[in-house]
Design an enzyme around this catalytic site. Structure first.
Site, PDB file in Angstrom:
ATOM      1  CG  HIS A  71       3.546 -10.583   8.342  1.00 34.06           C
ATOM      2  ND1 HIS A  71       2.684 -10.409   9.163  1.00 34.06           N
ATOM      3  CD2 HIS A  71       2.888 -11.036   7.238  1.00 34.06           C
ATOM      4  CE1 HIS A  71       1.208 -10.636   8.930  1.00 34.06           C
ATOM      5  NE2 HIS A  71       1.231 -10.920   7.500  1.00 34.06           N
ATOM      6  CG  HIS A  98      11.553 -14.900   6.654  1.00 34.45           C
ATOM      7  ND1 HIS A  98      11.379 -15.993   6.254  1.00 34.45           N
ATOM      8  CD2 HIS A  98      11.438 -15.048   8.028  1.00 34.45           C
ATOM      9  CE1 HIS A  98      11.106 -16.862   7.074  1.00 34.45           C
ATOM     10  NE2 HIS A  98      11.019 -16.304   8.151  1.00 34.45           N
ATOM     11  CG  HIS A 123      13.881 -18.075   9.964  1.00 32.33           C
ATOM     12  ND1 HIS A 123      12.641 -17.647  10.517  1.00 32.33           N
ATOM     13  CD2 HIS A 123      14.838 -18.368  10.867  1.00 32.33           C
ATOM     14  CE1 HIS A 123      12.880 -17.872  11.991  1.00 32.33           C
ATOM     15  NE2 HIS A 123      14.334 -18.234  12.217  1.00 32.33           N
ATOM     16  CB  THR A 204       8.129 -18.984  14.124  1.00 27.71           C
ATOM     17  OG1 THR A 204       8.474 -17.710  12.952  1.00 27.71           O
ATOM     18  CG2 THR A 204       9.109 -19.818  14.124  1.00 27.71           C
TER      19      THR A 204
HETATM   20  N1  LIG Z   1       3.929 -14.239   5.158  1.00 30.11           N
HETATM   21  C1  LIG Z   1       4.828 -14.843   5.847  1.00 30.11           C
HETATM   22  N2  LIG Z   1       5.465 -16.144   5.822  1.00 30.11           N
HETATM   23  C2  LIG Z   1       6.381 -16.364   6.604  1.00 30.11           C
HETATM   24  C3  LIG Z   1       7.173 -17.594   6.828  1.00 30.11           C
HETATM   25  C4  LIG Z   1       6.711 -18.551   5.867  1.00 30.11           C
HETATM   26  C5  LIG Z   1       7.363 -19.788   6.077  1.00 30.11           C
HETATM   27  C6  LIG Z   1       8.192 -19.919   7.070  1.00 30.11           C
HETATM   28 CL1  LIG Z   1       8.806 -21.398   7.289  1.00 30.11          CL
HETATM   29  C7  LIG Z   1       8.269 -19.314   7.995  1.00 30.11           C
HETATM   30  S1  LIG Z   1       9.445 -19.399   9.557  1.00 30.11           S
HETATM   31  N3  LIG Z   1       9.475 -18.126  10.268  1.00 30.11           N
HETATM   32  O1  LIG Z   1       8.857 -20.522  10.145  1.00 30.11           O
HETATM   33  O2  LIG Z   1      10.756 -19.528   8.904  1.00 30.11           O
HETATM   34  C8  LIG Z   1       7.753 -18.028   7.755  1.00 30.11           C
HETATM   35  C9  LIG Z   1       6.839 -15.192   7.427  1.00 30.11           C
HETATM   36  S2  LIG Z   1       5.694 -13.837   6.883  1.00 30.11           S
HETATM   37 ZN   LIG Z   2      11.030 -17.144  10.147  1.00 29.52          ZN
END
Ligand SMILES: Nc1nc(-c2ccc(Cl)c(S(N)(=O)=O)c2)cs1
Ligand SMILES: [Zn+2]
Length: 263
Positions: A71, A98, A123, A204
């Protein structure tokens, strides 16, 4: 097949029915305090409690593992990096960072500012250092620091190691260990991080838990065009390397009854 895995529209469109596109996501994804949102800057309420952040362990040089998780590209962060202040009720431990991006440089961020989306969004995800007596799933269990990324004319040396690592994690489940680097290398200068937006929202990505206190910094990260495009060019969503990883961006969600604050 049973419940198929979640995906972004670009993936569902390339293989209809193969996965759950955003408007089909389960968990809390169809509730009313979701992320990302459009931030209308002149409507944000000034909040004097939104003090500057204290970053601890952000400057520590560590060898970090980066992974293509199908992802996004995710960098694991040791629990030694922590934040406090920033109007947060407690100290938080960094767990991972990420990014989200597009090959179109005006639709790669998840949040938008006055309707404008930028090239990318980084993030940094943190978990609250809760003492046991806390509620099980507080609304501020997770704190995400969000940095919008725009195209700049200069090569961003702080991102060199991460961009160079992308060649080694082109397919999902591939990992690579980067040479020692610090989280601070990736951020704008600390004295530019006093101004930010704050609101209550969600992950998200599924299961979109409404447990995230969001911080979106006003100061943007700047990367040179080739550094930005490397993410879409080097990474793939699939093992067959048929679908470039791009547009891993959730559609904007309604603000509803929420207010956005600003420091
Ligand atoms: N397997 C995956 N997990 C995420 C993830 C996990 C925790 C969080 Cl907090 C987020 S986000 N985009 O809200 O910052 C994304 C992405 S892809
Ligand atoms: Zn994110």
């Amino acid at each position: 097949n049973g419940e198929s895995h979640w995906c972004y529209d670009i993936q569902a469109n390339s293989n209809p029915g193969s996965c759950q596109r955003p408007d089909q996501w389960g968990g809390e994804c169809q509730k009313s305090h979701q992320s990302p949102i459009d931030i209308v800057t002149h409507k944000a309420r000034l909040d004097h409690n939104l003090k500057p952040f204290s970053f601890s362990g952000y400057d520590k040089k560590e060898k970090r593992t980066v992974k293509n998780n199908g992802h996004t590209v995710m960098v694991s962060l040791e629990p030694d990096a922590r934040i406090s202040g920033g109007g947060l009720a407690a100290q938080y431990r960094a767990t991972q960072l990420h990014l989200h991006w597009s090959e179109s440089l005006n639709k790669g961020s998840e949040h938008s500012l006055n309707g404008q989306r930028l090239a990318m969004e980084m993030h940094i995800v943190h978990e609250k250092d809760t003492a046991k007596e806390e509620a099980p799933n507080p609304k501020d269990k997770i704190a995400v620091l969000a940095f919008l990324v725009k195209e700049g004319n200069e090569f961003n040396e702080g991102f060199r190691l991460l961009v160079e690592a992308l060649d080694h994690i082109s397919k999902p489940e591939m990992n690579f260990t980067m040479e020692a680097s610090s989280i601070m290398d990736l951020l704008p200068k600390e004295n530019k991080l006093r101004h930010y937006f704050r609101y209550q929202g969600s992950l998200t990505t599924p299961t979109c838990d409404e447990t995230v206190v969001w911080t979106v910094f006003k100061e943007h990260i700047q990367l040179r065009r080739d550094q930005i495009l490397a993410f879409s060019q080097k990474l793939y969503y699939d093992q067959e390397k048929k679908l470039h990883m791009t547009d891993n961006v959730r559609p904007l969600q309604p603000l509803g009854d929420r207010l956005v604050s600003t420091s």
